[in-house]
Write a protein that holds these residues in place. Structure first.
Motif, PDB file in Angstrom:
ATOM      1  N   ASP A 159       8.879  33.842   4.763  1.00 17.49           N
ATOM      2  CA  ASP A 159       9.065  34.701   5.938  1.00 17.49           C
ATOM      3  C   ASP A 159       9.807  33.963   7.049  1.00 17.49           C
ATOM      4  OD1 ASP A 159       7.766  36.784   4.680  1.00 17.49           O
ATOM      5  OD2 ASP A 159       5.859  36.509   5.738  1.00 17.49           O
ATOM      6  N   ARG A 160       9.457  32.693   7.255  1.00 18.77           N
ATOM      7  CA  ARG A 160      10.100  31.923   8.322  1.00 18.77           C
ATOM      8  C   ARG A 160      11.567  31.652   7.988  1.00 18.77           C
ATOM      9  NH1 ARG A 160       6.474  29.081  11.820  1.00 18.77           N
ATOM     10  NH2 ARG A 160       8.369  28.294  12.813  1.00 18.77           N
ATOM     11  N   LEU A 161      11.851  31.377   6.735  1.00 14.06           N
ATOM     12  CA  LEU A 161      13.236  31.160   6.331  1.00 14.06           C
ATOM     13  C   LEU A 161      14.062  32.436   6.477  1.00 14.06           C
ATOM     14  CD1 LEU A 161      12.588  28.941   3.196  1.00 14.06           C
ATOM     15  CD2 LEU A 161      14.019  28.255   5.131  1.00 14.06           C
ATOM     16  N   ALA A 162      13.475  33.570   6.089  1.00 15.13           N
ATOM     17  CA  ALA A 162      14.179  34.840   6.218  1.00 15.13           C
ATOM     18  C   ALA A 162      14.446  35.171   7.686  1.00 15.13           C
ATOM     19  CB  ALA A 162      13.379  35.950   5.553  1.00 15.13           C
ATOM     20  N   ALA A 163      13.468  34.900   8.537  1.00 16.41           N
ATOM     21  CA  ALA A 163      13.655  35.151   9.962  1.00 16.41           C
ATOM     22  C   ALA A 163      14.742  34.258  10.533  1.00 16.41           C
ATOM     23  CB  ALA A 163      12.342  34.938  10.708  1.00 16.41           C
ATOM     24  N   PRO A 178      12.825  40.876   5.796  1.00 16.22           N
ATOM     25  CA  PRO A 178      11.699  40.247   5.102  1.00 16.22           C
ATOM     26  C   PRO A 178      11.740  40.607   3.607  1.00 16.22           C
ATOM     27  CG  PRO A 178      10.960  41.303   7.119  1.00 16.22           C
ATOM     28  CD  PRO A 178      12.373  41.743   6.902  1.00 16.22           C
ATOM     29  N   VAL A 179      11.355  39.658   2.767  1.00 20.08           N
ATOM     30  CA  VAL A 179      11.399  39.904   1.326  1.00 20.08           C
ATOM     31  C   VAL A 179       9.992  39.809   0.741  1.00 20.08           C
ATOM     32  CG1 VAL A 179      13.749  39.025   1.143  1.00 20.08           C
ATOM     33  CG2 VAL A 179      11.827  37.473   0.738  1.00 20.08           C
ATOM     34  N   ALA A 180       9.793  40.491  -0.359  1.00 13.77           N
ATOM     35  CA  ALA A 180       8.510  40.437  -1.057  1.00 13.77           C
ATOM     36  C   ALA A 180       8.345  39.072  -1.721  1.00 13.77           C
ATOM     37  CB  ALA A 180       8.441  41.535  -2.102  1.00 13.77           C
ATOM     38  N   VAL A 181       7.133  38.555  -1.690  1.00 15.97           N
ATOM     39  CA  VAL A 181       6.795  37.295  -2.354  1.00 15.97           C
ATOM     40  C   VAL A 181       5.718  37.601  -3.381  1.00 15.97           C
ATOM     41  CG1 VAL A 181       5.979  34.928  -2.070  1.00 15.97           C
ATOM     42  CG2 VAL A 181       7.328  36.005  -0.253  1.00 15.97           C
ATOM     43  N   ARG A 214       0.845  -1.200   0.000  1.00 15.90           N
ATOM     44  CA  ARG A 214       0.000   0.000   0.000  1.00 15.90           C
ATOM     45  C   ARG A 214       0.880   1.250   0.000  1.00 15.90           C
ATOM     46  NH1 ARG A 214      -3.073   2.014   4.944  1.00 15.90           N
ATOM     47  NH2 ARG A 214      -2.437   3.924   3.863  1.00 15.90           N
ATOM     48  N   PRO A 215       0.275   2.405  -0.254  1.00 14.08           N
ATOM     49  CA  PRO A 215       1.023   3.664  -0.169  1.00 14.08           C
ATOM     50  C   PRO A 215       0.960   4.253   1.235  1.00 14.08           C
ATOM     51  CG  PRO A 215      -1.131   4.093  -1.075  1.00 14.08           C
ATOM     52  CD  PRO A 215      -1.078   2.614  -0.823  1.00 14.08           C
ATOM     53  N   TRP A 216       1.947   5.119   1.531  1.00 19.22           N
ATOM     54  CA  TRP A 216       1.996   5.842   2.792  1.00 19.22           C
ATOM     55  C   TRP A 216       2.442   7.274   2.526  1.00 19.22           C
ATOM     56  CZ3 TRP A 216       0.321   3.151   7.015  1.00 19.22           C
ATOM     57  CH2 TRP A 216       0.357   1.742   6.940  1.00 19.22           C
ATOM     58  N   HIS A 217       1.905   8.201   3.320  1.00 18.16           N
ATOM     59  CA  HIS A 217       2.332   9.596   3.214  1.00 18.16           C
ATOM     60  C   HIS A 217       3.422   9.887   4.233  1.00 18.16           C
ATOM     61  CE1 HIS A 217      -1.680  11.074   1.251  1.00 18.16           C
ATOM     62  NE2 HIS A 217      -0.944  10.348   0.440  1.00 18.16           N
ATOM     63  N   VAL A 218       4.426  10.634   3.806  1.00 17.84           N
ATOM     64  CA  VAL A 218       5.512  11.025   4.695  1.00 17.84           C
ATOM     65  C   VAL A 218       4.993  12.024   5.734  1.00 17.84           C
ATOM     66  CG1 VAL A 218       7.766  12.144   4.856  1.00 17.84           C
ATOM     67  CG2 VAL A 218       7.232  10.678   2.888  1.00 17.84           C
ATOM     68  N   PRO A 219       5.249  11.795   7.021  1.00 17.97           N
ATOM     69  CA  PRO A 219       4.863  12.788   8.028  1.00 17.97           C
ATOM     70  C   PRO A 219       5.415  14.166   7.684  1.00 17.97           C
ATOM     71  CG  PRO A 219       5.461  10.749   9.106  1.00 17.97           C
ATOM     72  CD  PRO A 219       5.802  10.578   7.644  1.00 17.97           C
ATOM     73  N   THR A 220       4.547  15.149   7.732  1.00 17.29           N
ATOM     74  CA  THR A 220       4.859  16.497   7.276  1.00 17.29           C
ATOM     75  C   THR A 220       4.282  17.496   8.275  1.00 17.29           C
ATOM     76  OG1 THR A 220       4.845  15.787   4.960  1.00 17.29           O
ATOM     77  CG2 THR A 220       4.507  18.121   5.362  1.00 17.29           C
ATOM     78  N   GLU A 221       5.028  18.536   8.577  1.00 14.93           N
ATOM     79  CA  GLU A 221       4.557  19.559   9.501  1.00 14.93           C
ATOM     80  C   GLU A 221       3.305  20.251   8.948  1.00 14.93           C
ATOM     81  OE1 GLU A 221       6.616  21.198  12.826  1.00 14.93           O
ATOM     82  OE2 GLU A 221       5.638  19.248  12.595  1.00 14.93           O
ATOM     83  N   PRO A 222       2.496  20.893   9.805  1.00 13.54           N
ATOM     84  CA  PRO A 222       1.273  21.558   9.326  1.00 13.54           C
ATOM     85  C   PRO A 222       1.552  22.508   8.164  1.00 13.54           C
ATOM     86  CG  PRO A 222       1.270  21.477  11.713  1.00 13.54           C
ATOM     87  CD  PRO A 222       2.613  20.967  11.274  1.00 13.54           C
ATOM     88  N   ALA A 223       0.597  22.551   7.247  1.00 14.09           N
ATOM     89  CA  ALA A 223       0.770  23.328   6.008  1.00 14.09           C
ATOM     90  C   ALA A 223       0.929  24.813   6.303  1.00 14.09           C
ATOM     91  CB  ALA A 223      -0.436  23.103   5.095  1.00 14.09           C
ATOM     92  N   LEU A 224       1.826  25.431   5.546  1.00 16.55           N
ATOM     93  CA  LEU A 224       2.028  26.883   5.576  1.00 16.55           C
ATOM     94  C   LEU A 224       2.069  27.378   4.136  1.00 16.55           C
ATOM     95  CD1 LEU A 224       4.869  27.216   8.253  1.00 16.55           C
ATOM     96  CD2 LEU A 224       2.461  27.819   8.548  1.00 16.55           C
ATOM     97  N   SER A 225       1.657  28.597   3.911  1.00 19.07           N
ATOM     98  CA  SER A 225       1.701  29.156   2.565  1.00 19.07           C
ATOM     99  C   SER A 225       3.140  29.420   2.149  1.00 19.07           C
ATOM    100  CB  SER A 225       0.906  30.456   2.502  1.00 19.07           C
ATOM    101  OG  SER A 225       1.586  31.484   3.223  1.00 19.07           O
ATOM    102  N   THR A 226       3.324  29.623   0.861  1.00 20.92           N
ATOM    103  CA  THR A 226       4.651  29.976   0.367  1.00 20.92           C
ATOM    104  C   THR A 226       5.165  31.243   1.055  1.00 20.92           C
ATOM    105  OG1 THR A 226       4.122  29.021  -1.793  1.00 20.92           O
ATOM    106  CG2 THR A 226       6.012  30.515  -1.691  1.00 20.92           C
ATOM    107  N   ARG A 227       4.302  32.230   1.196  1.00 18.86           N
ATOM    108  CA  ARG A 227       4.728  33.467   1.835  1.00 18.86           C
ATOM    109  C   ARG A 227       5.171  33.219   3.286  1.00 18.86           C
ATOM    110  NH1 ARG A 227       3.464  38.310  -0.024  1.00 18.86           N
ATOM    111  NH2 ARG A 227       1.506  37.601  -0.962  1.00 18.86           N
ATOM    112  N   GLU A 228       4.410  32.406   3.999  1.00 21.34           N
ATOM    113  CA  GLU A 228       4.773  32.106   5.381  1.00 21.34           C
ATOM    114  C   GLU A 228       6.106  31.376   5.466  1.00 21.34           C
ATOM    115  OE1 GLU A 228       0.603  31.565   7.784  1.00 21.34           O
ATOM    116  OE2 GLU A 228       1.064  30.097   6.220  1.00 21.34           O
ATOM    117  N   MET A 229       6.337  30.443   4.550  1.00 25.85           N
ATOM    118  CA  MET A 229       7.603  29.710   4.568  1.00 25.85           C
ATOM    119  C   MET A 229       8.779  30.624   4.235  1.00 25.85           C
ATOM    120  SD  MET A 229       7.381  26.568   5.557  1.00 25.85           S
ATOM    121  CE  MET A 229       8.758  25.651   4.833  1.00 25.85           C
TER     122      MET A 229
END
Length: 313
Positions: free
Chosen positions: A231-235, A241-244, A214-229
Motif C-alpha cells: 500500500d505504501r509503495l502504491a501510494a 491501491p492493489v489487492a494483496v 560477533r554478529p550485528w543486525h542492520v538498522p531497519t525501520e519498524p516492521a510493516l506487513s506485506t500489505r502495508e508495504m
C-alpha cells in the motif's frame, strides 16, 4: 586509498562495491564471470571457492566482504567450500572478513530477533548459515582471522530484483495496478531491510575494531506487513491501491514440483506466517548508521523500478 575485496556482485555486493568506490577506495570484485571495469572498481573472473586464487586476489586488501551466496537449493553442498576458502583468504592476508548473513540461523522464535538469540535453526538453510558463522567465529577467537557478520532481513530497494517479497514479482505489478501475491499471511508484521543500509553497515563495521568477533543486525525501520508495504509503495507511486493475496498452499505445492526455489521456500515460510521483527538496537547504540527513513526508501525504490521498466521497454 586502501584495497577492498568484494566477493559477489548481486544487489548487496554491487551496492557495497560502489559505496566503497565512492569513498575513494580501490575495489576488486570477485565473481565467476567477471565484468567490465567501472570507475574505482576492478572486476576479476574467479571462482571464490578456489582457495589459492582467492588468496592471490586478496593480497594487500584491508577487508574482504563476502556478499556471495549459492542458489538456495545448493546451499548444503556449496556453502562449506565457499566459506572455507573465504576464511583461508582472510587468514593468509590478514584482511578483516566481513560476512553478509541473514536471520535464518535463529529459526522460528517468539518475540523480536536479537543478536543474543541462539542459532537454533533446524532447517537445512538455517543450519548451514549458522555453521558458516560458527566457523568464522571460532577462527576469530583462535586469533587466526578477524571476522564480523552483518545480518539483515529481506532486502528491498534499488538494485534488488531477485525474490518475490518486494522485488520483481511485486513492484512491477503494483506499478501497473495489478494484484500482488505473497508468501504467507499478508497482514503479519515483517521487517524489511533497505539495501543501501546493508552496504553502509558492511563498510562501517569493516573499519571498527570493536565490531569484530560477533554478529550485528542492520538498522531497519519498524516492521510493516506485506500489505502495508505494498500500500505504501502504491501510494508513493501514485497508482491505485492493489489487492494483496496470499498464495494458496496448493499452488505452492504444485510449483515446488518443478521449481527448486519454491521447494526451498517451505523451510522459511514461518517468517511470513507469524511476526518477524528485527531488533537492531544493539548496533544503533554502538555505531553511526541508522535506517534510512521509510519515505526515502519507498521513493528511491519506486524511482529505480520505473527507470528499469522504462529502459526495458
Amino acid at each position: 586509498m586502501s584495497l577492498h575485496i568484494v566477493i559477489g556482485f548481486g544487489a548487496a555486493g554491487a551496492a557495497t562495491a560502489r559505496l566503497l568506490a565512492e569513498q575513494g577506495h580501490s575495489v576488486r570484485v570477485v565473481t565467476r564471470s567477471g565484468r567490465s571495469p567501472e570507475p574505482g572498481i576492478e572486476h576479476v573472473a574467479l571462482d571464490a571457492t578456489h582457495r589459492e586464487g582467492l588468496i592471490a586476489a586478496a593480497r594487500g586488501a584491508v577487508a574482504i566482504y563476502n556478499c556471495a551466496a549459492p542458489p538456495y537449493h545448493r546451499w548444503a553442498s556449496e556453502w562449506p567450500p565457499l566459506a572455507s576458502s573465504v576464511c583461508a583468504a582472510a587468514e593468509e592476508t590478514g584482511a578483516v572478513l566481513v560476512m553478509l548473513g541473514n536471520l535464518y540461523g535463529y529459526g522460528p522464535v517468539d518475540g523480536p530477533l536479537t543478536e543474543e538469540l541462539p542459532l537454533a535453526a533446524t532447517g537445512t538453510k538455517g543450519r548451514v548459515r549458522a555453521a558458516v558463522w560458527e566457523q568464522a567465529r571460532t577462527l576469530h577467537e583462535q586469533g587466526r582471522i578477524k571476522a564480523v557478520e552483518v545480518r539483515a532481513s529481506d532486502f528491498f530497494g534499488p538494485g534488488v530484483t531477485d525474490g518475490g517479497h518486494l522485488a520483481a514479482r511485486v513492484v512491477p505489478r503494483l506499478l501497473r495496478g495489478k494484484p500482488v501475491s505473497t508468501l504467507g499471511e499478508p497482514d503479519v508484521p515483517h521487517s524489511w531491510t533497505y539495501l543501501p543500509d546493508v552496504a553502509r553497515v558492511l563498510v562501517e563495521v569493516a573499519g571498527e575494531e570493536r565490531a569484530l568477533g560477533r554478529p550485528w543486525h542492520v538498522p531497519t525501520e519498524p516492521a510493516l506487513s506485506t500489505r502495508e508495504m505494498v500500500d505504501r509503495l502504491a501510494a508513493q507511486a501514485g497508482t491505485v491501491p492493489v489487492a494483496v493475496r496470499r498464495l494458496p498452499s496448493a499452488v505452492l505445492g504444485v510449483a515446488s514440483l518443478v521449481s527448486p526455489l519454491i521447494r526451498e521456500l517451505k523451510e522459511i515460510r514461518y517468517q511470513f506466517e507469524r511476526p518477524f521483527v528485527v531488533d537492531a538496537s544493539t548496533y544503533e547504540a554502538a555505531f553511526a548508521v541508522r535506517a534510512t527513513p521509510l519515505d526515502e526508501q519507498l521513493e528511491a525504490t519506486v524511482t529505480w523500478w520505473r527507470e528499469r521498466l522504462a529502459s526495458a521497454g
